[in-house]
Scaffold this active site. Structure first.
Site, PDB file in Angstrom:
ATOM      1  N   TYR A 115      -6.560  -7.219 -12.767  1.00 56.49           N
ATOM      2  CA  TYR A 115      -7.402  -8.344 -13.166  1.00 56.49           C
ATOM      3  C   TYR A 115      -8.126  -8.073 -14.487  1.00 56.49           C
ATOM      4  O   TYR A 115      -9.254  -8.467 -14.680  1.00 56.49           O
ATOM      5  CB  TYR A 115      -8.429  -8.646 -12.068  1.00 56.49           C
ATOM      6  CG  TYR A 115      -7.787  -9.144 -10.808  1.00 56.49           C
ATOM      7  CD1 TYR A 115      -7.269 -10.427 -10.733  1.00 56.49           C
ATOM      8  CD2 TYR A 115      -7.674  -8.322  -9.699  1.00 56.49           C
ATOM      9  CE1 TYR A 115      -6.663 -10.887  -9.570  1.00 56.49           C
ATOM     10  CE2 TYR A 115      -7.059  -8.776  -8.531  1.00 56.49           C
ATOM     11  CZ  TYR A 115      -6.566 -10.060  -8.483  1.00 56.49           C
ATOM     12  OH  TYR A 115      -5.967 -10.510  -7.333  1.00 56.49           O
TER      13      TYR A 115
ATOM     14  N   ASP B 187      -4.652   4.067  17.342  1.00 55.25           N
ATOM     15  CA  ASP B 187      -4.207   3.230  18.442  1.00 55.25           C
ATOM     16  C   ASP B 187      -2.841   3.689  18.926  1.00 55.25           C
ATOM     17  O   ASP B 187      -2.119   4.425  18.226  1.00 55.25           O
ATOM     18  CB  ASP B 187      -4.121   1.761  17.999  1.00 55.25           C
ATOM     19  CG  ASP B 187      -5.484   1.136  17.757  1.00 55.25           C
ATOM     20  OD1 ASP B 187      -6.486   1.668  18.274  1.00 55.25           O
ATOM     21  OD2 ASP B 187      -5.545   0.116  17.049  1.00 55.25           O
TER      22      ASP B 187
ATOM     23  N   GLU C   1      -8.511   5.743  12.773  1.00 62.44           N
ATOM     24  CA  GLU C   1      -7.704   4.665  12.196  1.00 62.44           C
ATOM     25  C   GLU C   1      -8.531   3.481  11.726  1.00 62.44           C
ATOM     26  O   GLU C   1      -8.357   3.002  10.598  1.00 62.44           O
ATOM     27  CB  GLU C   1      -6.666   4.170  13.218  1.00 62.44           C
ATOM     28  CG  GLU C   1      -5.873   2.974  12.718  1.00 62.44           C
ATOM     29  CD  GLU C   1      -4.888   2.441  13.744  1.00 62.44           C
ATOM     30  OE1 GLU C   1      -4.412   1.320  13.540  1.00 62.44           O
ATOM     31  OE2 GLU C   1      -4.595   3.136  14.735  1.00 62.44           O
TER      32      GLU C   1
END
Length: 377
Positions: free
Chosen positions: A111, A253, A201
Site C-alpha cells: 500500500y 486444536d 495456536e
C-alpha cells in the site's frame, strides 16, 4: 514414545543434492544484490530457481535437521516480459525504501504511496515475487525488511523481557500479551525464569492462559501467531529457541488444519522452503490436543467434514509425517474416528480447565514419559 512427536529425527547422511539455503544479509549486501538482479532482468534469457511445490522436498538441511527445503537449484523458470517488469518494479520499491532509510512492513510495500504497488500487483503476486527475490539473491525474508501482514497479530507473554532501541519491554506487564517485536534492529532478550516455551495456536487460548497467570505456576514463555504463523512470529520463536535452548511445546486444536499449522512451525512451508532454516523450530513437541486425548479425556468433539478427511489422507502421505511413528499413530486414529476437537471445548469442564487441568496433566505425562525413556535406554 512421547518424544517422537517432535519434528526432528535420527541422524542420517546429508543427501547428495543441490541444497539452497538463504541467510541474513546487511542492507548494503542486499542493495548490491538487488542492483545486480535489475541488470539481469534486461536479459530475455533470465531465469530463477523454481519455487513451485514440485521443487520442494523434505530432507536434511546444512545443520543436519530435516525440514522442507528447495530440492534442486538447477530447476529454473523463466519469467515472461510482463513478470520481469513487475519484478523490476518491486526491486525499485525495495531499493527506494533502503535509500530513504525506511524499514517498511509487508503491507507498507503493498500500500505504498498512492496505491502505486497495488496497481502493479495483486497481493498474492506480491508475496510470490518477494519470495522469489529472496531466493534469487540468497537473503532471508527479514533481510528485505518486509513482514507478512499477518505477523503483526503475533503476541508473546510470560517470563520474558527485551531491550530494543534503548527501550525495555517486560512481557509480564500485560495480561493480553505484548506484540512480537520487529527483527529489524538489534534486540537483547532476557529469560526471566522460564523453563520452557509454549506455542499456542489461537488467540482465545493464549488469552485464557495469560489471564490465569499460567506462567507463574509453570514458569514459561507463551507465544501465539494468532492462527497461521507469519514470518515475524516464526522468526521470533527461532530466536527464542536459539538463545535460551529451552524445550518448546506446541498446543493446537485437533484437526487437519491445525496439524498443518504445527508443521509450518516445525518443518516450514512450501512457499518459504528457501528460508526454512531461519523460520522453523524443528525440536518443538506437539503437546496436544491429540486425537487420543479426545477419547481418553472425553473431550467434546465434532465430525470431520469430507474435505477434512481428504486433508487427513494427504497429511498421512507427507514425508515429515511418515518419519514420526507416533504422529502417524495419532493421525490414523483421527482418520479412523473421523472426529476433531478444539481447545475451546475444554471450557465444557470449567473456565480454567486448560490452565489448571489439561496442561498440567499433559506436562506431567511428558516428564514421566521422558524419565521412563531414559531409564529404558
Amino acid at each position: 514414545m512421547y518424544t517422537r512427536l517432535m519434528m526432528n529425527y535420527e541422524d542420517a547422511p546429508i543427501e547428495d543434492r543441490n541444497r539452497h539455503e538463504v541467510k541474513d544479509l546487511s542492507i548494503e549486501e542486499v542493495q548490491e544484490k538487488l542492483e545486480a538482479l535489475k541488470k539481469k532482468l534486461d536479459d530475455g534469457s533470465f531465469s530463477w530457481i523454481c519455487l513451485d511445490k514440485s521443487n520442494v522436498t523434505y530432507g536434511e538441511c546444512s545443520d543436519g535437521v530435516k525440514r522442507l527445503t528447495v530440492k534442486d537449484i538447477n530447476k529454473r523458470s523463466k519469467p515472461r516480459a510482463e513478470k520481469r517488469e513487475k519484478i523490476r518494479s518491486m526491486v525499485d520499491l525495495i531499493l527506494g525504501f533502503f535509500q530513504a532509510n525506511k524499514r517498511e512492513r509487508h503491507r507498507g510495500v503493498f500500500y505504498v504511496g498512492n496505491n502505486t504497488a497495488s496497481s502493479l500487483f495483486t497481493q498474492d503476486e506480491e508475496y510470490a515475487i518477494l519470495n522469489d527475490i529472496c531466493c534469487t539473491i540468497g537473503c532471508s525474508s527479514s533481510s528485505l525488511y518486509y513482514i507478512d501482514a499477518s505477523d503483526v497479530r503475533g503476541v508473546v507473554g510470560g517470563l520474558l523481557s527485551w531491550v530494543q532501541n534503548g527501550y525495555e519491554t517486560d512481557c509480564r506487564s500485560r495480561d493480553d500479551g505484548v506484540a512480537i517485536p520487529s527483527m529489524h534492529s538489534d534486540i537483547s532478550l532476557k529469560n526471566c525464569g522460564a523453563k520452557f516455551v509454549l506455542v499456542v495456536e489461537n488467540k482465545a487460548s493464549f488469552y485464557n492462559l495469560m489471564q490465569d497467570r499460567f506462567y507463574r505456576d509453570y514458569p514459561c514463555i507463551i507465544i501465539t501467531g494468532m492462527g497461521k504463523p507469519g514470518v515475524a512470529t516464526r522468526r521470533f520463536l527461532k530466536l527464542l529457541s536459539d538463545n535460551f535452548r529451552l524445550p518448546v511445546y506446541g498446543l493446537f486444536d485437533c484437526d487437519p488444519a491445525s496439524i498443518k499449522m504445527f508443521s509450518i512451525y516445525t518443518v516450514g512451508s512450501y512457499e518459504e522452503a528457501f528460508d526454512s532454516v531461519n523460520l522453523t523450530c524443528p525440536y518443538m513437541t506437539w503437546l496436544g490436543v491429540w486425537p487420543s486425548d479426545l477419547c481418553a479425556l472425553d473431550i467434546p468433539c465434532d465430525d470431520m467434514s469430507p474435505k477434512e478427511i481428504r486433508d487427513m489422507d494427504n497429511l498421512l502421505k507427507e514425508d515429515f509425517v511418515k518419519d514420526n511413528p507416533r504422529l502417524v499413530e495419532e493421525l490414523e486414529l483421527m482418520k479412523a474416528t473421523e472426529k476433531k476437537g478444539n481447545l475451546e471445548a475444554l471450557k465444557e469442564f470449567g473456565p480454567t480447565c486448560l490452565s489448571k487441568c489439561y496442561l498440567p496433566y499433559k506436562l506431567n505425562y511428558l516428564l514421566t514419559a521422558v524419565r521412563r525413556d531414559k531409564c529404558t535406554n
